[in-house]
Design a protein around this motif. Structure first.
Motif, short mmCIF file in Angstrom:
data_model
loop_
_atom_site.label_atom_id
_atom_site.label_comp_id
_atom_site.label_asym_id
_atom_site.label_seq_id
_atom_site.Cartn_x
_atom_site.Cartn_y
_atom_site.Cartn_z
N GLN A 293 -32.03 49.44 -115.17
CA GLN A 293 -32.91 49.20 -114.02
C GLN A 293 -33.22 47.72 -113.89
O GLN A 293 -33.14 47.15 -112.80
N ARG A 294 -33.57 47.08 -115.01
CA ARG A 294 -33.85 45.63 -115.00
C ARG A 294 -32.60 44.84 -114.62
O ARG A 294 -32.66 43.87 -113.88
N GLU B 103 -31.67 53.37 -119.76
CA GLU B 103 -31.99 53.54 -118.34
C GLU B 103 -32.90 52.41 -117.85
O GLU B 103 -32.67 51.85 -116.77
N ASP B 104 -33.91 52.09 -118.65
CA ASP B 104 -34.83 51.00 -118.27
C ASP B 104 -34.11 49.65 -118.22
O ASP B 104 -34.35 48.84 -117.32
N GLU C 228 -31.76 45.29 -110.73
CA GLU C 228 -32.76 44.85 -109.75
C GLU C 228 -32.33 43.65 -108.91
O GLU C 228 -32.54 43.65 -107.70
#
Length: 194
Positions: free
Chosen positions: A21-22, A17-18, A25
């Motif tokens: 997200q990166r 998930e992280d 962006e």
């Protein structure tokens, strides 16, 4: 909108998930109106775009001014001119919205930064470029070796719901035939399906 992007890239790589997200962006949502040009021949392509909704045609003009559609891009497809993007040369392609559309765009610069910070992103785009090369090779072979009737049936198979979203002229441009000839093929196909 990002769920569709996540689904698309998850077919090729796994991101937490992280990480997603990166990855997501730098993407910017852009809206295009029907008939709006995203890329014009002669301009430099500095982006890749992921179609969230809508439809685009990627085409070029022949020397005699005939419009030849390379491909259509609908939801979950990508739009760009790879030659212009990778080799920093003027584009030979045009990209036009056929419907009001939304695209998640990433610039070449932002994509390069992702390559440096997330090695799996380089793998993602390598796989996508390989698949794109295979699709274009198949398209060239189809244009060179198959009858217009067979190309039309391939079009229906590749884009099962797209014909209703396009004009007959747009389909004919993709097949490399006149719209009059396409009418004959469609009639023959409909008669054959009865």
């Amino acid at each position: 909108m990002f769920e569709l992007l996540y689904k698309n890239i998850s077919r090729h790589i796994s991101l937490s998930e992280d990480e997603f997200q990166r990855f997501s962006e730098p993407f910017q949502l852009k809206k295009f109106q029907k008939k709006e040009t995203v890329l014009r021949e002669g301009d430099y392509c500095l982006f890749e775009g992921f179609v969230v909704n809508g439809c685009f045609k990627v085409y070029f003009l022949t020397e005699d001014g005939f419009e030849q559609t390379l491909y259509f891009a609908v939801e979950s497809w990508w739009i760009t001119d790879l030659d212009s993007l990778i080799n920093n040369v003027p584009s030979t392609l045009n990209i036009e919205a056929l419907e009001d559309s939304e695209v998640l765009m990433i610039s070449k610069k932002e994509k390069e930064l992702l390559y440096e910070t997330m090695p799996q992103v380089e793998k993602l785009f390598r796989i996508m470029n390989q698949q794109s090369s295979v699709a274009l090779q198949r398209r060239i072979l189809s244009l060179m070796n198959k009858t217009a009737d067979k190309r039309y049936l391939e079009f229906l198979e590749k884009y099962p719901t797209l014909e209703q979203r396009l004009t007959q002229q747009q389909v004919a441009s993709y097949l490399g035939i006149s719209h009059e000839f396409l009418s004959k093929i469609r009639k023959k196909t409909m008669l054959g399906n009865r």
